[in-house]
Design an enzyme around this catalytic site. Sequence first.
Site: not given
Length: 121
Positions: A9-11
């Site tokens: 879920n890291c940009d």
Amino acid sequence: MTTIYGIKNCDTMKKAFAWLDQHGVAYTFHDYKKSGIDSARLHAWSKAIGWKTLINTRGTTWRKLTPEQQAIDTQSAAVQLMQEHPSLIRRPVLETAGGQLLAGFDPDLYTSLATPAGATE
């Protein structure tokens, strides 16, 4: 085959996934928040690119550490801290079949993954 290591879920990971997909680079994904990361791999990465390169000192996980935890000065201490807090590892880390190791997302560096050896653009 290229393996991309990080947290789903890291940009920055999302940018890296999009770039790899867009440029037709085949990869497997290793989520070290869910699957963990072994110390042998972290030691190998640290030897290859340096443990200071691997630790993300700009993230919230780093800022939440105590000053004593942040005062790491050896590779072993860094590896132990990265295992305890996988979110500290700079994202993504790419490992190619050819042995190339890239930490962080840089489209210019990633270009070498999409361009076959000897080819010109």
